[in-house]
Every structure is written in C-alpha cells, then in structure tokens.
Design an enzyme around this catalytic site. Sequence first.
Site, PDB file in Angstrom:
ATOM      1  N   THR A   4       0.845  -1.197   0.000  1.00  0.00           N
ATOM      2  CA  THR A   4       0.000   0.000   0.000  1.00  0.00           C
ATOM      3  C   THR A   4       0.882   1.249   0.000  1.00  0.00           C
ATOM      4  O   THR A   4       0.677   2.171  -0.797  1.00  0.00           O
ATOM      5  CB  THR A   4      -0.943  -0.001   1.227  1.00  0.00           C
ATOM      6  OG1 THR A   4      -1.777  -1.161   1.132  1.00  0.00           O
ATOM      7  CG2 THR A   4      -1.792   1.245   1.297  1.00  0.00           C
ATOM      8  N   ASN A  31      -6.712  -9.280  -7.573  1.00  0.00           N
ATOM      9  CA  ASN A  31      -6.784 -10.080  -6.354  1.00  0.00           C
ATOM     10  C   ASN A  31      -8.142 -10.677  -6.015  1.00  0.00           C
ATOM     11  O   ASN A  31      -8.252 -11.485  -5.111  1.00  0.00           O
ATOM     12  CB  ASN A  31      -6.298  -9.239  -5.168  1.00  0.00           C
ATOM     13  CG  ASN A  31      -7.030  -7.928  -5.059  1.00  0.00           C
ATOM     14  OD1 ASN A  31      -6.860  -7.032  -5.890  1.00  0.00           O
ATOM     15  ND2 ASN A  31      -7.879  -7.795  -4.053  1.00  0.00           N
ATOM     16  N   SER A  37       4.712  -7.240  -1.667  1.00  0.00           N
ATOM     17  CA  SER A  37       4.449  -7.331  -0.233  1.00  0.00           C
ATOM     18  C   SER A  37       4.922  -8.679   0.296  1.00  0.00           C
ATOM     19  O   SER A  37       4.790  -9.693  -0.395  1.00  0.00           O
ATOM     20  CB  SER A  37       2.942  -7.173  -0.007  1.00  0.00           C
ATOM     21  OG  SER A  37       2.658  -7.191   1.358  1.00  0.00           O
ATOM     22  N   HIS A  74       3.799 -10.375   3.098  1.00  0.00           N
ATOM     23  CA  HIS A  74       2.886 -11.305   3.787  1.00  0.00           C
ATOM     24  C   HIS A  74       2.043 -12.153   2.845  1.00  0.00           C
ATOM     25  O   HIS A  74       1.332 -13.051   3.287  1.00  0.00           O
ATOM     26  CB  HIS A  74       2.021 -10.572   4.818  1.00  0.00           C
ATOM     27  CG  HIS A  74       0.954  -9.685   4.278  1.00  0.00           C
ATOM     28  ND1 HIS A  74      -0.366 -10.054   4.272  1.00  0.00           N
ATOM     29  CD2 HIS A  74       0.995  -8.448   3.746  1.00  0.00           C
ATOM     30  CE1 HIS A  74      -1.087  -9.067   3.755  1.00  0.00           C
ATOM     31  NE2 HIS A  74      -0.288  -8.083   3.432  1.00  0.00           N
ATOM     32  N   THR A 113      13.742   4.744  11.001  1.00  0.00           N
ATOM     33  CA  THR A 113      14.556   3.543  11.256  1.00  0.00           C
ATOM     34  C   THR A 113      13.916   2.334  10.587  1.00  0.00           C
ATOM     35  O   THR A 113      12.721   2.106  10.718  1.00  0.00           O
ATOM     36  CB  THR A 113      14.688   3.302  12.778  1.00  0.00           C
ATOM     37  OG1 THR A 113      15.197   4.506  13.350  1.00  0.00           O
ATOM     38  CG2 THR A 113      15.608   2.139  13.080  1.00  0.00           C
ATOM     39  N   CYS A 145     -14.733  -6.156   0.340  1.00  0.00           N
ATOM     40  CA  CYS A 145     -15.482  -5.033   0.906  1.00  0.00           C
ATOM     41  C   CYS A 145     -14.576  -4.292   1.858  1.00  0.00           C
ATOM     42  O   CYS A 145     -13.770  -4.889   2.545  1.00  0.00           O
ATOM     43  CB  CYS A 145     -16.668  -5.525   1.700  1.00  0.00           C
ATOM     44  SG  CYS A 145     -17.909  -6.301   0.691  1.00  0.00           S
TER      45      CYS A 145
END
Length: 378
Positions: free
Chosen positions: A71, A150, A200, A202, A238, A324
């Site tokens: 994102t 997706n 990404s 994950h 950091t 949603c």
Amino acid sequence: MMIYLDNAATTRPAAPVIEAVTDCLTAHWGNPSSLHRFGLDAQLGMDAARKTIAAAIGAEAGNILFTSGATESSNLAIRSTAASRGRHKPHIVTSAVEHASVRSTVDALEAQGMRVTRVLPREDGRFYAEDFLDAVTPDTCLITMMYCENETGRILPVERVFRTVKRKRPDILLHCDAVQAFMKLPVHVEDLKADLMSMSAHKIHGPKGVGVLYVRKGVHLVPSVTGGEQERGLRPGTEAVPLICGFGAAVQYMQPTVRERYEKVAKLRGETIARLQALPFVTINSDEAGSPYILNFSVAGIRSEIMLHYLEEREIYVSSGSACSRGKKSGVLTAYGIPDSLADCAIRVSFCGDTPEEAPARLTEAVQAAHETLIHKS
Ligand code: PLP
C-alpha cells in the site's frame, strides 16, 4: 483438518521466516544507522535481504526500497509521479479493477485535478493491451496497472502494454502492483519493463508490515514523508530490520519451489473448478486462464458472509469474494459484468503450495451441504 483457503489475503509465515525475524529481534537488534558493530550487524542482514529480493525480480539491490507494505509502495510510486510530472502531464491510465491501495490513491489525485482513464475489461471479462494503449494521450504521465487482480485472479497484459509504451512513449512512467504475482507468476522487471513495482511480504509467507518498491535506475522519486536519510531519504525512519530480514527469508524459502508450487495450485484449482461446475447452482466468476492461485465463485441465494461462516464452522477458511472495505464494495466484480445478485454471493478461495490435496473435495462437499441446508431453510 483445517483448510485455509485465504492465501490472497495473507499467508502463514514459513518456519525460516519466523526464525529470521526472531533471530533479528534477539541477536541482530542494532540500528542499521549506528556506526558500531551492532549497527553494522543489522545493516548486513538488511543488505542480504535487499540483494535476495532484487535478484528474484532481476533487479540490482540499489533499486529496492523497503516500505511498510505494498500500500505504501504504490502510494509512493503514484503520488510521487503526480507530484513531479502531474502539472505538465495531468493524465493517469489505470485499470478499473485495481486494489484499493492504487484505486483510492488515483481517486484522491483525481479529486485534486488529475484526469484518470480507467480501462475496463471487454465483454469476455478479459483485458486487452490495445485498450490501455488507446487510453494514452499526449499528457499521460503514468500508467499504473496490476499484474494479477486479487478478487478473481485475472491476469492483466502488463508486459505487452509496458513494452509498447516504453518503446513509443519513454516519457511515461510505468507502475505495476505485482503483489499477487510475485513469487507466483513470472515477475522480472526487464521483461515487464516496469519503472516502479510494488510487492508485499505477507502474501508469500513473510511477515506483515513490510513491502518493497522497485525503482528503476534514473527514476526520480519525491518522498511523501520527510526525515532522515534511510532508504536514500525516500522512505525515512529507522528500518524495520526484523521484518525486512523476514521478507528476505520468505523469498529464499519460496524461490526454489516457484514452479512446483505453481503446478500444485494449478491442479488444485482445476479440480476445484471441475467439482464446483458439477453443481448446477454454482457460477464461476474467475477466468479459467487466470492465476491458478485464486478462484472466485458464487452460490446464488447465499450471501457471501453467510457462506463464509458456514464454511468456517467446517474449518474451511475463505474470503468474501467481493472485497469489501467498511461495507463498501470494490466494484471489481461489477466491472466484469457480474450482476449484484451474484456479486453479493461471491466467495474467493486462494491456494498456496501448502494447501492440502483434499481441499477441492472438502470445499465442494461443504458448498453442496450449505446449499441444501441454507436454501431449503430460507
Ligand atoms: N495490492 C494487491 C493486489 C493486494 O492484494 C494487496 C493486499 O491485499 C495489496 C496491494 C496491499 O498490500 P499490503 O497489505 O502489503 O499493503
């Protein structure tokens, strides 16, 4: 046995990922900006992860920028392009089925005065490169399109669009949201000709809260956040060293088995489609030629949430097929011409290399049972 079929939402962290994150938190906990050995130690871990991720997409380590997730990567890519080029070239081309991270960003820029062309799929539910190319105007500054959508797993013609635009209009920046394709489908920055690409951790058995923005050499970015010099000053603060090292470990874990996993999930998806198609009350919303990792279907008359919880009671974990956000539909299924009556009943199942072989049978039996119980009850 529990069957997790929501891998497009997130994947279970792999054992080497957990090990890498834990190792960073316990042993290599220094600040990479520190000049002593603890800092160097953290820096080395981060450098190794950067190199691994870069190599996986055919890039140099220097082209990889760590962020908090895809994102943020897409926000940085799109907002930066609009900030640096939007005044003279205020037009953006995108698809009508982007993930919220791109869709909302483009919407926000439109509200600020940019012009946006959202390319729709054709009647057959597929995207055609010509439609993106026809949308380009002399004042286009950016094309942002996802590789793999997706919600249904459709694959967009990114390579054909980007290659043609790179040749004919090298002034246009090319951004790709490759989140659902990275480590699943062939993603190579030179083949794709992407200038900017979001990924990404994950979604590939890595930790949440870490992503990458690939930035082609020579592409100038305007940071959204100001601060220190971390990540070349483009993403100050950091660095999340444990998450970054976990991302590197996830790529290392996935890379040797990309093909094997692809073949396995293709078989699982094929079997699931065949079994579901045998049920007259099921409509498949995906394109069979789409990503083997994602399958979307509807059972008319049973709303997504009802079906989702029915399946959950049987230890099958899926997602509502029409993503949603706070009760607001994404409109992706509508873009494919799927009527509301079916979109409201859509279920997304998404596989991974660890999905058990019995998943198609278990899912289909449960869907059939849901139909018998819930439809006849109502
Ligand atoms: N893009 C796509 C296609 C996605 O599926 C997702 C995750 O749901 C994202 C972007 C957002 O990724 P992240 O959770 O890393 O911000």
